[in-house]
Design a protein around this motif. Structure first.
Motif, short mmCIF file in Angstrom:
data_model
loop_
_atom_site.label_atom_id
_atom_site.label_comp_id
_atom_site.label_asym_id
_atom_site.label_seq_id
_atom_site.Cartn_x
_atom_site.Cartn_y
_atom_site.Cartn_z
N SER A 87 -13.20 4.75 -0.78
CA SER A 87 -12.75 6.11 -1.08
C SER A 87 -13.68 7.15 -0.49
N VAL A 88 -14.93 6.77 -0.25
CA VAL A 88 -15.88 7.75 0.26
C VAL A 88 -15.67 8.01 1.76
N PHE A 89 -15.08 7.06 2.45
CA PHE A 89 -14.96 7.17 3.90
C PHE A 89 -13.62 7.71 4.30
N GLY A 90 -12.61 7.34 3.53
CA GLY A 90 -11.26 7.75 3.89
C GLY A 90 -10.85 7.08 5.20
N GLY A 91 -9.74 7.58 5.76
CA GLY A 91 -9.32 7.11 7.07
C GLY A 91 -8.64 5.75 7.08
N ILE A 92 -8.39 5.16 5.90
CA ILE A 92 -7.64 3.90 5.92
C ILE A 92 -6.17 4.19 5.67
N LEU A 93 -5.31 3.31 6.19
CA LEU A 93 -3.87 3.49 6.02
C LEU A 93 -3.36 2.34 5.15
N PRO A 94 -3.22 2.55 3.85
CA PRO A 94 -2.80 1.45 2.97
C PRO A 94 -1.34 1.07 3.24
N ASP A 95 -1.04 -0.22 3.17
CA ASP A 95 0.36 -0.62 3.27
C ASP A 95 1.05 -0.36 1.94
N LEU A 96 2.35 -0.63 1.87
CA LEU A 96 3.12 -0.26 0.67
C LEU A 96 2.57 -0.94 -0.58
N ARG A 97 2.20 -2.20 -0.41
CA ARG A 97 1.67 -2.96 -1.53
C ARG A 97 0.35 -2.36 -2.01
N ALA A 98 -0.49 -1.96 -1.06
CA ALA A 98 -1.77 -1.33 -1.41
C ALA A 98 -1.54 0.01 -2.12
N VAL A 99 -0.55 0.76 -1.65
CA VAL A 99 -0.21 2.04 -2.28
C VAL A 99 0.18 1.81 -3.73
N ARG A 100 1.00 0.79 -3.94
CA ARG A 100 1.47 0.47 -5.29
C ARG A 100 0.28 0.07 -6.18
N ILE A 101 -0.62 -0.75 -5.62
CA ILE A 101 -1.81 -1.16 -6.37
C ILE A 101 -2.66 0.06 -6.73
N LEU A 102 -2.95 0.88 -5.72
CA LEU A 102 -3.80 2.06 -5.95
C LEU A 102 -3.17 2.99 -6.99
N ALA A 103 -1.85 3.15 -6.94
CA ALA A 103 -1.16 4.07 -7.86
C ALA A 103 -1.32 3.62 -9.31
N GLY A 104 -1.50 2.33 -9.52
CA GLY A 104 -1.58 1.82 -10.89
C GLY A 104 -2.99 1.77 -11.47
N LEU A 105 -3.98 2.25 -10.71
CA LEU A 105 -5.38 2.11 -11.16
C LEU A 105 -5.78 3.21 -12.12
N LYS A 106 -6.68 2.85 -13.05
CA LYS A 106 -7.21 3.87 -13.96
C LYS A 106 -8.32 4.69 -13.30
N ASP A 107 -9.01 4.11 -12.34
CA ASP A 107 -10.00 4.86 -11.55
C ASP A 107 -10.14 4.18 -10.19
N ARG A 108 -10.98 4.73 -9.32
CA ARG A 108 -11.10 4.19 -7.97
C ARG A 108 -12.41 3.46 -7.75
N ARG A 109 -13.03 2.98 -8.85
CA ARG A 109 -14.27 2.22 -8.68
C ARG A 109 -13.98 0.94 -7.89
N THR A 110 -14.98 0.51 -7.12
CA THR A 110 -14.81 -0.68 -6.29
C THR A 110 -14.33 -1.86 -7.12
N ASP A 111 -14.96 -2.06 -8.29
CA ASP A 111 -14.59 -3.21 -9.12
C ASP A 111 -13.16 -3.10 -9.64
N THR A 112 -12.73 -1.88 -9.92
CA THR A 112 -11.36 -1.67 -10.39
C THR A 112 -10.37 -2.03 -9.29
N ILE A 113 -10.67 -1.56 -8.06
CA ILE A 113 -9.80 -1.85 -6.92
C ILE A 113 -9.75 -3.36 -6.68
N LEU A 114 -10.93 -3.98 -6.67
CA LEU A 114 -10.99 -5.42 -6.39
C LEU A 114 -10.25 -6.23 -7.47
N ALA A 115 -10.43 -5.83 -8.73
CA ALA A 115 -9.76 -6.56 -9.81
C ALA A 115 -8.25 -6.51 -9.64
N ALA A 116 -7.75 -5.35 -9.21
CA ALA A 116 -6.30 -5.21 -9.02
C ALA A 116 -5.82 -6.06 -7.84
#
Lengths: 295, 295
Positions: B85-114
């Motif tokens: 999240s600090v770098f930006g510039g990535i293009l998430p695919d649809l599945r990644a968008v869906r995963i990110l949308a469901g997160l409670k926060d954007r911590r690395t561990d939260t993203i990885l757990a999802a």
């Protein structure tokens, strides 16, 4: 506030803090007897007080006797003295040796508390360093024209918890946050160095000029008002600009703004959001106060 | 340990970690199917695995499908992926968008757990990143020839509490200590940068060549063994030498030493004290083990 006519003691470390205390004390009609530390206190303080005597770091008996001779009953500690144990090279007098020998650890606050107790026994009370500077304390709510954005507020709230944890174990009192991630945590290098590091880190990785950092500075969980209140000054605003920080949050009632009016005017000119937070309250980064600026 | 003949998945970040996992997996007779990230994974990994396919950061569907086609049922996450999240510039695919949308926060561990949960739903289990590297884990007690001095032990104990507090609020996992004071706290800049900063800071203030720093690196209080175990390698030893650090403590059973044998030999040649600490145990920086080195 202290009564007029009193000779107030000023035990002066480095920086502008002792000057501001002296200025306000004299405005209140107090006589200021200052004790300076060789190599630490700015010599120009002599022109801002009624008397300045300079001692070596590590001496306790001599400055104590000087304060007593001057008739001082109450004194203020103002300005930084860098953490002694890390530098070494000081020659403690017998009294200092006795104080150091009785300590449970060598933390700055532990050393200061023991020195304060020693002064108390000799009839000199160390009073809150904010006694003369209440008008410079940060107030709760938004102090700038621009309120923090939703992103900045969320980073302030996140950073608050992180900074309090850091301060709770005596590491440091500032964090630099972006996107709910702590980019830099301050330890001994100080707030400005942490800001610069965070700016460089985010720029080098994001490859963009926009760093959108938020600075959060807190008091210690058990902040002793006699020692070293958190301070923000114009230098920090310049560093924030250089690092690309857009908002700063600090603890209301426990942070001094040097000099508050110029600080807030400069922040407004830079478009920065400046927020005072009451610890334990929700909505850390909330909307600007209806009442507007309180200075 | 994983059964021989299995095709193990290796989702590879940067650095040596994926190479070491691949090496050990193949030694165990496993086939290694690796998924790399463009601009992150070292291309040389292709020579160390049975197959390497490279995807863009932000893609989830394509690498998942590739792992499934390769018959992977169990996979390891190995190596760093810098905080997205600090770098930006990535293009998430649809599945990644869906995963990110469901997160409670954007911590690395939260993203990885999802992401791990998403893989699990598709029949791929992410297993502990130490599965193949148990022989590289730090053990409790003194692992070096030289035991820590009383001062170093006391700094280790002090730094341990500080580092655990830091890790508990997701700031970082290392502190650099001298004389029971945290000189540098690691956030996003990494352990080596914190060490260098501490060395410069103490030298500039003490004006002496001896810095006598202690590095303390801990696991998170709720460390998930599937993500990003703390790692120490030869680079860190070189940085310690440059910074003037004389001892290093790490969490036993939760820290990987790359490569352990060379690491401990180099530390011995440098005269450094290397200590494994079990969290919650007293005597963090205690004496060297009677049993001596355990490798």
């Amino acid at each position: 506030m202290s009564p007029a006519g009193e000779t107030i003691g000023l035990i002066a470390g480095s920086g502008r803090f002792p000057f501001l205390v002296a200025q306000e004390a004299r405005r209140l009609g107090q006589r200021v007897f200052a004790v300076g530390l060789a190599g630490v206190t700015d010599g120009a303080l002599a022109g801002a007080v009624d008397e300045l005597q300079v001692f070596k770091l590590g001496q306790v008996s001599a400055p104590l006797a000087a304060l007593q001779r001057a008739g001082v009953r109450r004194a203020v500690l103002a300005g930084k003295v860098q953490h002694v144990s890390v530098f070494g090279g000081i020659l403690p007098d017998l009294r200092a040796v006795r104080i150091l020998a009785g300590l449970k650890d060598r933390r700055t606050d532990t050393i200061l508390a023991a020195v304060v107790e020693e002064f108390r026994k000799e009839g000199i009370e160390i009073i809150s360093s904010a006694t003369h500077l209440a008008h410079l304390l940060a107030v709760p709510g938004c102090m700038s024209r621009r309120a923090p954005t939703r992103e900045e507020s969320s980073d302030i709230e996140f950073g608050w918890r992180a900074a309090k944890a850091l301060a709770g174990v005596d590491i440091g009192q500032s964090v630099v946050v972006r996107d709910r991630t702590v980019v830099a945590a301050e330890a001994m290098e100080g707030t400005d160095a942490a800001l610069i590091r965070a700016g460089e880190l985010v720029r080098s990785r994001a490859g963009s000029g926009k760093t959108a950092l938020v600075l959060v500075k807190v008091a210690k969980p058990r902040q002793d008002f006699r020692f070293d209140l958190p301070v923000l000054g114009l230098d920090t605003l310049k560093t924030m600009e250089a690092a690309g920080a857009t908002a700063v949050a600090m603890e209301a009632g426990k942070t001094l703004l040097f000099d508050k009016e110029a600080f807030l005017q400069t922040a407004d000119r830079m478009g920065l959001a400046v927020v005072g937070v009451e610890d334990g309250r929700s909505g850390a980064g909330g909307a600007p106060r209806d009442a507007g600026r309180s200075t």
